[in-house]
Design a protein around this motif. Structure first.
Motif, PDB file in Angstrom:
ATOM      1  N   GLU A  84       0.507  -9.119  31.608  1.00 11.13           N
ATOM      2  CA  GLU A  84       0.006  -8.170  30.600  1.00 11.13           C
ATOM      3  C   GLU A  84      -1.308  -7.528  31.044  1.00 11.13           C
ATOM      4  O   GLU A  84      -1.536  -6.338  30.800  1.00 11.13           O
ATOM      5  CB  GLU A  84      -0.190  -8.901  29.267  1.00 11.13           C
ATOM      6  CG  GLU A  84       1.145  -9.281  28.625  1.00 11.13           C
ATOM      7  CD  GLU A  84       1.007 -10.350  27.543  1.00 11.13           C
ATOM      8  OE1 GLU A  84       2.048 -10.745  27.001  1.00 11.13           O
ATOM      9  OE2 GLU A  84      -0.131 -10.800  27.266  1.00 11.13           O
ATOM     10  N   ALA A  85      -2.143  -8.306  31.733  1.00  6.66           N
ATOM     11  CA  ALA A  85      -3.439  -7.757  32.172  1.00  6.66           C
ATOM     12  C   ALA A  85      -3.217  -6.622  33.169  1.00  6.66           C
ATOM     13  O   ALA A  85      -3.866  -5.571  33.099  1.00  6.66           O
ATOM     14  CB  ALA A  85      -4.296  -8.865  32.790  1.00  6.66           C
ATOM     15  N   LEU A  86      -2.276  -6.829  34.098  1.00  6.36           N
ATOM     16  CA  LEU A  86      -2.003  -5.760  35.068  1.00  6.36           C
ATOM     17  C   LEU A  86      -1.368  -4.559  34.357  1.00  6.36           C
ATOM     18  O   LEU A  86      -1.720  -3.406  34.631  1.00  6.36           O
ATOM     19  CB  LEU A  86      -1.070  -6.267  36.185  1.00  6.36           C
ATOM     20  CG  LEU A  86      -0.704  -5.212  37.235  1.00  6.36           C
ATOM     21  CD1 LEU A  86      -1.950  -4.653  37.932  1.00  6.36           C
ATOM     22  CD2 LEU A  86       0.265  -5.775  38.278  1.00  6.36           C
ATOM     23  N   ALA A  87      -0.445  -4.846  33.432  1.00  2.00           N
ATOM     24  CA  ALA A  87       0.191  -3.747  32.685  1.00  2.00           C
ATOM     25  C   ALA A  87      -0.870  -2.924  31.965  1.00  2.00           C
ATOM     26  O   ALA A  87      -0.828  -1.684  31.986  1.00  2.00           O
ATOM     27  CB  ALA A  87       1.201  -4.307  31.687  1.00  2.00           C
ATOM     28  N   ASP A  88      -1.828  -3.590  31.350  1.00  2.00           N
ATOM     29  CA  ASP A  88      -2.855  -2.848  30.609  1.00  2.00           C
ATOM     30  C   ASP A  88      -3.738  -2.025  31.547  1.00  2.00           C
ATOM     31  O   ASP A  88      -4.150  -0.918  31.207  1.00  2.00           O
ATOM     32  CB  ASP A  88      -3.688  -3.820  29.760  1.00  2.00           C
ATOM     33  CG  ASP A  88      -2.859  -4.382  28.602  1.00  2.00           C
ATOM     34  OD1 ASP A  88      -1.802  -3.782  28.288  1.00  2.00           O
ATOM     35  OD2 ASP A  88      -3.237  -5.418  28.030  1.00  2.00           O
TER      36      ASP A  88
END
Ligand code: FAD
Length: 309
Positions: A214-218
């Motif tokens: 999720e951190a990379l997606a954000d």
């Protein structure tokens, strides 16, 4: 020949899948009328009228059409069906419920999930989880077709000046009632409309570890996706599943972390423009479809990528 395309929208905005299905409808080679149905959807109809290549917009407003009930929507489609040689819709959960009813009422076969229009009566569609492409010719008088949006470019949302004509909504069907919608809420883009997707598989290991995905997606403004193994293991909700029995996606960028690349997963994402795979097993099948592959441990690569971006 004339084509009726049923618009997908959320009540206020046109779904991008409609723009892709419009391309398919225009390739059939006939006049394209778009049907916009809902409770209060004049703004959507006006937006459709501006789209390139639309001849006419039919606007049907009424309480019976408020919640995409297939019983009512199919009744509406049948009220105008005799004017059209082709009835098309983006392949989505509403059309998968509605279009077979329309086909049955017209006593014709349905052409599902087409990925190419070869002529007005010949189409291509994937079979066996995308392992083979079938070329299908329909001799039916009316072709009832659902369109895989990811396979077609979107038409421009400007340049058109179609007329909007109101038609009557059907009576509400008495044996089916809408109870409520339970929609997942997310700040992230919707999977099937996202330009970028970061997906995690069983290799991510746990729901907590999915925070790395999720951190990379954000960082990338991307949607989060997952393999079925990740969903079945309870790491994420099942509406994030990509694949044969999940969502079919074709973003500009698809990043797969800890996903082996089973054929059922590839069926949902292999048409992505650029595929990046990170897997610690250099023989993982995902590398066969990846444009960029990195053999490595996702627990090292993911935080490093997120930081460097
Ligand atoms: P695995 O196959 O277990 O792969 C995990 C990968 O993670 C491995 O390649 C491993 O090397 C890697 N890995 C582990 N740890 C790390 C690490 N630290 N760093 C980097 N890499 C690591 N699957 C779908 O995804 N979508 C579907 O829609 C779907 N539909 C199906 C329908 C049917 C009828 C059937 C029979 C199956 C379906 N499946 C679907 C399941 C599919 O066959 C696979 O089981 C599933 O895709 C596997 O998910 P995975 O790649 O996450 O898990």
């Amino acid at each position: 020949m004339a084509t009726l395309l049923i618009a997908e929208h959320n009540g206020t905005e046109l779904a991008p899948a409609t723009l892709s299905a419009l391309t398919a409808a225009q390739q059939v080679g006939s006049d394209v009328t778009v049907l916009v149905a809902g409770a209060d959807v004049k703004a959507v109809a006006d937006a459709v009228a501006q789209c390139a290549g639309v001849s006419k917009v039919l606007l049907a407003e009424g309480d019976s059409l408020a919640h995409d009930l297939a019983e009512n929507l199919s009744e509406l489609v049948m009220s105008v069906a005799s004017d059209y040689s082709h009835i098309m819709a983006p392949a989505n959960s509403v059309s998968k419920d509605t279009m077979p009813r329309v086909a049955a009422m017209l006593d014709v076969g349905q052409l599902s999930d087409i990925t190419a229009v070869l002529s007005s009566d010949q189409f291509q569609r994937p079979i066996y989880a995308g392992n083979a492409i079938a070329t299908v010719t329909s001799k039916d008088a009316t072709k009832v077709i659902t369109v895989r949006a990811a396979a077609f470019d979107k038409v421009a949302t400007t340049g058109g000046s179609a007329t909007v004509e109101s038609i009557s909504a059907p009576e509400a069907n008495s044996h089916t009632a809408w109870v409520n919608d339970e929609l997942s809420k997310s700040e992230r883009p919707e999977l099937t409309a996202a330009e970028r997707i970061v997906s995690g598989g069983r290799g991510v290991g746990s729901a907590e570890n999915f925070a790395l995905v999720e951190a990379l997606a954000d960082k990338l403004g991307a949607a989060v996706g997952a393999s079925r193994a990740a969903v079945d293991s309870g790491f994420v909700a099942n509406d994030l599943q990509v694949g044969q029995t999940g969502k079919i996606v074709a973003p500009s960028l698809y990043m797969a972390f800890g996903i082996s690349g089973a054929i059922q997963h590839l069926a949902g994402m292999k048409d992505s423009k650029v595929i990046v795979a990170v897997n610690k097993d250099e023989d993982a099948p995902i590398f066969q479809v990846a444009d960029y592959g990195l053999v490595g441990d996702l627990f090292e690569v993911l935080p490093e990528m997120t930081e460097k971006l």
